[in-house]
Design an enzyme around this catalytic site. Structure first.
Site, PDB file in Angstrom:
ATOM      1  N   ASP A 249      -2.352   1.658  -4.651  1.00  0.00           N
ATOM      2  CA  ASP A 249      -3.762   2.051  -3.941  1.00  0.00           C
ATOM      3  C   ASP A 249      -4.389   1.358  -4.000  1.00  0.00           C
ATOM      4  O   ASP A 249      -4.221   0.200  -5.094  1.00  0.00           O
ATOM      5  CB  ASP A 249      -3.803   3.901  -4.395  1.00  0.00           C
ATOM      6  CG  ASP A 249      -3.286   4.514  -3.347  1.00  0.00           C
ATOM      7  OD1 ASP A 249      -2.476   4.414  -2.065  1.00  0.00           O
ATOM      8  OD2 ASP A 249      -2.679   5.637  -4.601  1.00  0.00           O
TER       9      ASP A 249
ATOM     10  N   HIS B  52       0.698  -1.204   0.213  1.00  0.00           N
ATOM     11  CA  HIS B  52      -0.110   0.020   0.003  1.00  0.00           C
ATOM     12  C   HIS B  52       0.852   0.988   0.094  1.00  0.00           C
ATOM     13  O   HIS B  52       0.425   2.575  -0.257  1.00  0.00           O
ATOM     14  CB  HIS B  52      -0.868  -0.008   1.380  1.00  0.00           C
ATOM     15  CG  HIS B  52      -2.596   0.439   0.824  1.00  0.00           C
ATOM     16  ND1 HIS B  52      -2.657   1.822   0.392  1.00  0.00           N
ATOM     17  CD2 HIS B  52      -3.149  -0.141   1.098  1.00  0.00           C
ATOM     18  CE1 HIS B  52      -3.841   2.359  -0.004  1.00  0.00           C
ATOM     19  NE2 HIS B  52      -4.623   1.526   0.651  1.00  0.00           N
TER      20      HIS B  52
END
Length: 568
Positions: A545, A541
């Protein structure tokens, strides 16, 4: 005009190089393109060419010495040209990188220090200068260290010695077989001489750059050499008689072990790995009897140490009384946890398994993973595959199709084809897909380079070749390094879906399940059979995204559901 030759950066992970062989000597005429030396990097031994014409005026490092990238190695110029100002400038200019110029200037210092340390003690009974020069001449040998054979290697396990102490060795001879985290590789000698000393036994591990052997002239002072290489004073006995020091090399190993702690005074000699292991286990080094050179404590001494037996020994009673209760407390849990009931088998952890554990633990606990799962209809892919195999020179699998689809999708979604580097995110302009291959001892990830530019048949051929090499432990470093994305497929084992841990330095890995026939419904409610494959993308992450991961999977899904689009 004289030119400085510096250590080039021969691979993306190279930090220093070892001079395996000089092909020119001072005074030789050199032309651009001539081979100056062979340099051992962290991946291979490579030839280093000259880019200048002239005379080799200066060599700053000896055979077997290591030089950091951009460190000064040599100077080429005109006969008689003054090059000393270049060396001074080179050392200043490269000081931030730890250039080789200071190393070259300071290298004779340990030898001089060794002579100065020994000579005064010898002069106590024999002030003539002859013994000092004789001592210096005896250290005519070189240590053999554990090389870094892969970018992830931290230690190697010695599988077998191909030479024994006393054997004559030539440069290029195979000294031993070493098991790394990726493969079992041969360790070559870079020195001519006699194998004087072997520091580890078969089956034992040693960290990268650890001393494993000594090669040199017969009669060389091995103890003094090892002490010097370890940064220790060659003569540890400040009050020992000179006659005892003179007979030390001929003394038995048992005598050296028995006198090691007394000779070293308050300082205990131990390898860095042994110190770390003892600290982790809560063991005091003063309790351990070293079996290494000059009583040095090594890894096997910590492994074989029995706290309960040591505490029962009368000798430990003479240790500092105030510390004894603490030692007993720290040793008690280890002694209590040692016994085990029932029938079991302990298997030593291989280098490959150690590296898998370390790298994947680092990945899972440092990279914030998230997972996106998607179902892909494989009906058209299943129809197309037999047609492709009728004309393909290599049998194409569904995994080959997945690799190709991922490679094409990565070009459309460069954020997924990226890596987290701490202070920056690197986006690759090429696509190298790592393919997880199960082997007996764990998992290897050979790399299909430029997968987006290759046909399905080329990918199929390459994957089969790499998988065969992986299982035979014949992969070369260039074949397992440089991945930008990885694919792990457990579908052939009947697995419907799973999540995978990201393979550093990638930011994503795709876990592929098996193709399963299920019932589906048309808009009018009619039931029909279809073939579904579930894939799960594990993403870092910090780089990717959720929306980006979903869009990447949509592209992969579209390519596999319309596989002809990958062929045009």
């Amino acid at each position: 005009m004289a030119e400085v030759i510096r250590m080039p950066k021969m691979s993306d992970t190279m930090e220093e190089g070892v001079i395996a062989e000089w092909h020119k000597k001072v005074g030789d005429k050199i032309k651009s393109g001539d081979i100056l030396a062979e340099v051992e990097t962290d991946k291979a031994t490579m030839e280093m060419e000259s880019y200048y014409d002239g005379t080799l005026l200066y060599i700053g490092v000896n055979k077997g010495d290591s030089v950091p990238v951009d460190g000064v190695m040599a100077v080429v110029g005109n006969d008689g040209e003054d090059y000393k100002s270049l060396l001074e400038g080179g050392s200043n200019g490269a000081s931030s990188n730890g250039s080789a110029a200071p190393k070259e200037e300071s290298k004779p210092a340990p030898e001089a220090a060794a002579v100065e340390t020994v000579t005064p003690e010898q002069e106590a009974k024999q002030p003539a200068p002859a013994p000092a020069s004789a001592t210096a001449e005896k250290i005519n040998a070189a240590v053999v260290r554990m090389p870094k054979m892969s970018d992830t290697m931290e230690e190697g396990t010695l599988v077998s010695w191909q030479k024994k102490v006393g054997d004559k060795v030539k440069s290029g001879d195979i000294l031993a077989e070493v098991e790394t985290d990726k493969a079992t590789m041969e360790l070559e000698a870079y020195e001519d001489g006699t194998l004087l000393f072997v520091g580890i036994k078969e089956g034992e591990s040693v960290p990268v750059d650890g001393i494993i052997a000594v090669i040199g002239e017969e009669g060389a002072n091995v103890d003094a050499l090892i002490a010097r290489e370890n940064g220790e004073a060659p003569a540890e006995t400040g009050s020992a008689p000179a006659a005892e020091q003179a007979s030390a090399p001929a003394a038995s190993n048992e005598t050296e072990k028995a006198t090691s702690l007394a000779d070293s005074g308050d300082r205990i000699k131990a390898s860095p790995l042994a110190k770390r292991m003892a600290d982790e286990k809560g063991i005091s080094l003063s309790q351990i009897e070293g079996s290494g050179d000059n009583g040095r404590i090594v890894k096997r001494d910590v492994d074989e140490f029995k706290p309960a037996a040591k505490q029962a020994a009368p000798e430990t009673a003479s240790a500092a009384p105030a510390d004894k209760p603490k030692q007993a407390e720290s040793a008690a849990p280890a002694a209590a946890s040692a016994p085990a009931s029932g029938d079991f088998t302990d298997t030593p952890v291989s280098q490959m398994r150690k590296t898998i554990a370390r790298r994947l633990s680092e990945s899972l606990f440092t990279a914030p993973h998230f997972y996106v799962t998607m179902e892909i209809t494989m009906d058209k892919a299943m129809e197309l595959r037999p047609q492709l195999n009728e004309v393909s020179p290599a049998k194409i699998s569904f995994n080959d199709m997945v690799i190709k689809a991922c490679a094409v999708a990565l070009k459309q979604h460069p954020a997924v084809n990226s890596a987290w580097l701490g202070d920056k995110i690197r986006r690759y302009n090429y696509v190298n897909v790592g393919v997880a291959v199960a082997v007996d001892e764990g998992l290897l990830v050979p790399v299909v380079r430029d997968a987006d530019k290759k046909t399905l048949s080329a990918i199929s051929t390459e994957v089969k070749d790499l998988a065969g090499k992986a299982k035979d432990k014949k992969l070369q470093p260039k074949e397992w390094e440089g991945n930008t994305f990885s694919v792990s497929n457990l579908g052939m084992f009947g697995v419907d879906e799973f999540t995978a841990i990201i393979n550093p330095p990638d930011s994503c890995i795709l876990a592929v399940g098996g193709i399963k026939k299920v019932a589906a419904f048309k808009e009018d409610g009619t039931v029909y059979p279809t073939n579904i494959m579930k894939v799960t993308l594990s993403a870092d992450h910090r780089v990717v995204d959720g929306a980006t991961a979903a869009q990447f999977l949509q592209t992969v899904k579209k390519l596999l559901e319309e596989p002809m689009s990958m062929l045009v």
